[in-house]
Design an enzyme around this catalytic site. Structure first.
Site, PDB file in Angstrom:
ATOM      1  N   ASP A 168      -0.268  -4.047  -5.452  1.00 48.45           N
ATOM      2  CA  ASP A 168      -0.982  -4.754  -4.485  1.00 48.45           C
ATOM      3  C   ASP A 168       0.186  -6.484  -5.254  1.00 48.45           C
ATOM      4  O   ASP A 168       0.321  -7.331  -4.482  1.00 48.45           O
ATOM      5  CB  ASP A 168      -2.219  -4.905  -5.795  1.00 48.45           C
ATOM      6  CG  ASP A 168      -2.998  -4.005  -5.864  1.00 48.45           C
ATOM      7  OD1 ASP A 168      -2.897  -2.964  -5.350  1.00 48.45           O
ATOM      8  OD2 ASP A 168      -3.654  -4.114  -6.896  1.00 48.45           O
ATOM      9  N   GLU A 406      -5.157   1.466 -17.755  1.00 45.62           N
ATOM     10  CA  GLU A 406      -3.614   1.460 -15.978  1.00 45.62           C
ATOM     11  C   GLU A 406      -2.443   1.484 -16.162  1.00 45.62           C
ATOM     12  O   GLU A 406      -1.999   2.025 -15.558  1.00 45.62           O
ATOM     13  CB  GLU A 406      -4.719   0.183 -15.621  1.00 45.62           C
ATOM     14  CG  GLU A 406      -4.613   0.930 -13.892  1.00 45.62           C
ATOM     15  CD  GLU A 406      -5.589  -0.930 -14.267  1.00 45.62           C
ATOM     16  OE1 GLU A 406      -6.081  -1.366 -14.248  1.00 45.62           O
ATOM     17  OE2 GLU A 406      -5.488  -0.594 -12.574  1.00 45.62           O
TER      18      GLU A 406
HETATM   19  C1  9WN Z   1      -7.597  -2.656  -5.026  1.00 45.10           C
HETATM   20  C2  9WN Z   1      -7.975   1.614  -8.325  1.00 45.10           C
HETATM   21  C3  9WN Z   1      -6.814   0.543  -7.593  1.00 45.10           C
HETATM   22  C4  9WN Z   1      -5.338   1.880  -7.066  1.00 45.10           C
HETATM   23  C5  9WN Z   1      -4.064  -0.083  -7.368  1.00 45.10           C
HETATM   24  C6  9WN Z   1      -3.852  -0.588  -8.257  1.00 45.10           C
HETATM   25  C7  9WN Z   1      -5.763  -1.332  -7.843  1.00 45.10           C
HETATM   26  C8  9WN Z   1      -6.896  -2.220  -6.792  1.00 45.10           C
HETATM   27  C9  9WN Z   1      -7.350  -3.597  -7.150  1.00 45.10           C
HETATM   28  O1  9WN Z   1      -6.259  -0.084  -8.340  1.00 45.10           O
HETATM   29  O2  9WN Z   1      -5.889  -2.039  -6.933  1.00 45.10           O
HETATM   30  O3  9WN Z   1      -6.990  -1.606  -4.232  1.00 45.10           O
HETATM   31  O4  9WN Z   1      -8.910  -4.286  -7.465  1.00 45.10           O
HETATM   32  O5  9WN Z   1      -6.361  -4.131  -7.899  1.00 45.10           O
HETATM   33  O6  9WN Z   1      -3.055  -1.328  -7.907  1.00 45.10           O
HETATM   34  O7  9WN Z   1      -3.151   0.954  -6.948  1.00 45.10           O
HETATM   35  O8  9WN Z   1      -5.751   2.184  -6.599  1.00 45.10           O
HETATM   36  O9  9WN Z   1      -6.924   2.345  -9.170  1.00 45.10           O
END
Ligand code: 9WN
Length: 434
Positions: A168, A406
């Protein structure tokens, strides 16, 4: 046992949520990795995870980045996207977001099949049924990416939102995002992520979030029509990492198709897409650093920012033997995974030697076990067994605290972001049971 408990604890029936509090729904590329972990517990349940995701596929073939369960608890939720009301392709149920994520799904189905074939006759049958049941949908997904995200046939797949890259707030996107100017009519909103991750340094900033939300406004105004979005989004970047994943996943899907009797013309399409994207990723490498580069299609310029995504050719292949060796050595060498300051020899998302390195901030420095797994899988596929083994051993060391975080602070090894993150647990299960 801890990893299995995380997956079971996050299982709400037909989906394992990406994380218990921060991400209480299904995310597209998370679901793929999660299904690999599930395969080690129950092949049938692994298949269910892929089926839940595919049941949310849009009419045009897109796999959405979020499939919402019936709990709230995440912003932006389905109301903010409005996909079911605005798009003719989006399903009415389940509700989904309106963008996509890296196409790792065929890799997951291939891996589930491998695991299933080592199990009982019932496991084997479940694995093979999954390939048969999912192949067409996965082919349509790859066809969508090729048609709508690379309409000119360059081999590089475009993303219209940083969230689509999965990385992101990577510094790769700072340049392209600087041209995203939220309008005064951006509807107000309240972030929920900052209630859960109290340390602001671990998450994207509010300025970044305004841009994320503004891009959604733009897509709403284009009714999520993929050709219109490609034309009008103020963010459009050809993403080398997504393109590399697309190339190798197309190879895997083509191999599965050839084995399971898919139409020869579709298998040939996949092989052609794989070859084209592999070549384009290799051709994107900077002559000075050797790292692959994204191309900002709005600014019409290469993005010369060094991040872990620059090692994309190690995922898709296609470099000369010398160039590949050099890139591999760079990844494992003293600027990246082998940096002397790191507690584990696992690639950070940004090198500690880079100006933009932020040791705690999300995709700007921390180590992500799931990304290490992907590089490890690719290393093994391309014949770099020793390097794959290093990534495995070192990541196991990093996650030895049992938090299944994470992401991790590379210099101290501190667990960051969400705990009990499903994809972290899933890749650990895969790594523990070979
Ligand atoms: C937005 C779920 C997701 C991952 C992404 C990570 C994060 C979301 C957020 O979490 O993104 O999609 O709210 O930050 O960057 O890679 O799929 O784990």
């Amino acid at each position: 046992m801890g990893a299995a408990d995380v997956l079971r604890g996050n299982d709400i029936g037909t989906m394992v949520t990406a994380a218990p509090a921060l991400y209480p729904h299904m995310w597209s590329w998370d679901a793929a990795f999660i299904s690999i972990g599930l395969a080690h517990l129950d092949v049938e349940r692994a298949g269910q995870e892929i089926r839940t995701l595919l049941a949310a596929q849009w009419g045009d073939g897109m796999l959405p980045h979020i499939v919402y369960g019936d709990r709230g608890g995440y912003f932006p939720g389905p109301g903010r996207w409005g996909t079911a009301e605005l798009s003719a392709s989006a399903p009415d149920a389940p509700l989904t977001s309106g963008i996509c994520q890296p196409p790792v799904h065929a890799i997951a189905v291939g891996r589930i099949l491998e695991v299933a074939r080592r199990g009982s006759a019932a496991d084997r049958a479940a694995g093979e049924r999954l390939v048969r049941d999912s192949w067409d949908a996965l082919y349509r997904w790859h066809a969508w990416l090729s048609q709508y995200r690379d309409p000119d046939g360059t081999g590089l797949i475009g993303v219209v939102h940083g969230w689509e890259s999965g990385m992101d707030n990577s510094p790769r996107w700072d340049g392209p995002y600087s041209a995203v100017v939220p309008g005064p009519d951006l509807p107000s909103y309240v972030r929920l992520d900052r209630e859960l991750v109290r340390d602001g340094a671990e998450r994207p900033t509010d300025v970044e979030y305004d841009r994320y939300l503004w891009l959604i406004e733009e897509m709403r105004r284009a009714s999520y029509d993929p050709a219109k979005v490609y034309e009008t989004s103020s963010f459009l970047v050809a993403d080398v990492f997504v393109s590399a994943v697309f190339a190798v996943a197309s190879d895997v899907l083509a191999d599965l198709g050839a084995e399971f009797g898919a139409p020869a013309a579709s298998v040939a399409d996949l092989r052609a897409w794989a070859a084209r994207s592999r070549a384009a990723v290799a051709a994107s490498c900077s002559p000075s650093t050797g790292l692959a580069r994204d191309f900002d299609r709005r600014a019409n310029a290469w993005v010369d920012v060094q991040t872990l995504a620059g090692f994309a050719p190690l995922i898709s292949g296609g470099l000369s033997a010398d160039a590949e060796r050099a890139l591999l050595d760079e990844l494992h060498g003293p600027r990246w995974a082998g940096h002397p300051d790191l507690v584990a020899k696992v690639p950070p998302t940004v090198s500690p030697d880079s100006e933009g390195f932020k040791s705690r901030e999300y995709w700007r420095g921390p180590q992500w076990p799931v990304i290490s797994w992907l590089f490890g899988w690719a290393h093994a596929r391309h014949g770099y067994a020793a390097e794959a083994e290093t990534l495995r051993g070192e990541t196991l060391k990093l996650v030895g605290d049992g938090a299944f975080s994470e992401y991790y602070e590379p210099v101290t090894g501190e667990a960051l972001g969400s705990r009990k993150q499903s994809w972290t647990a899933a890749v650990i299960l895969d790594w523990l049971d070979r």
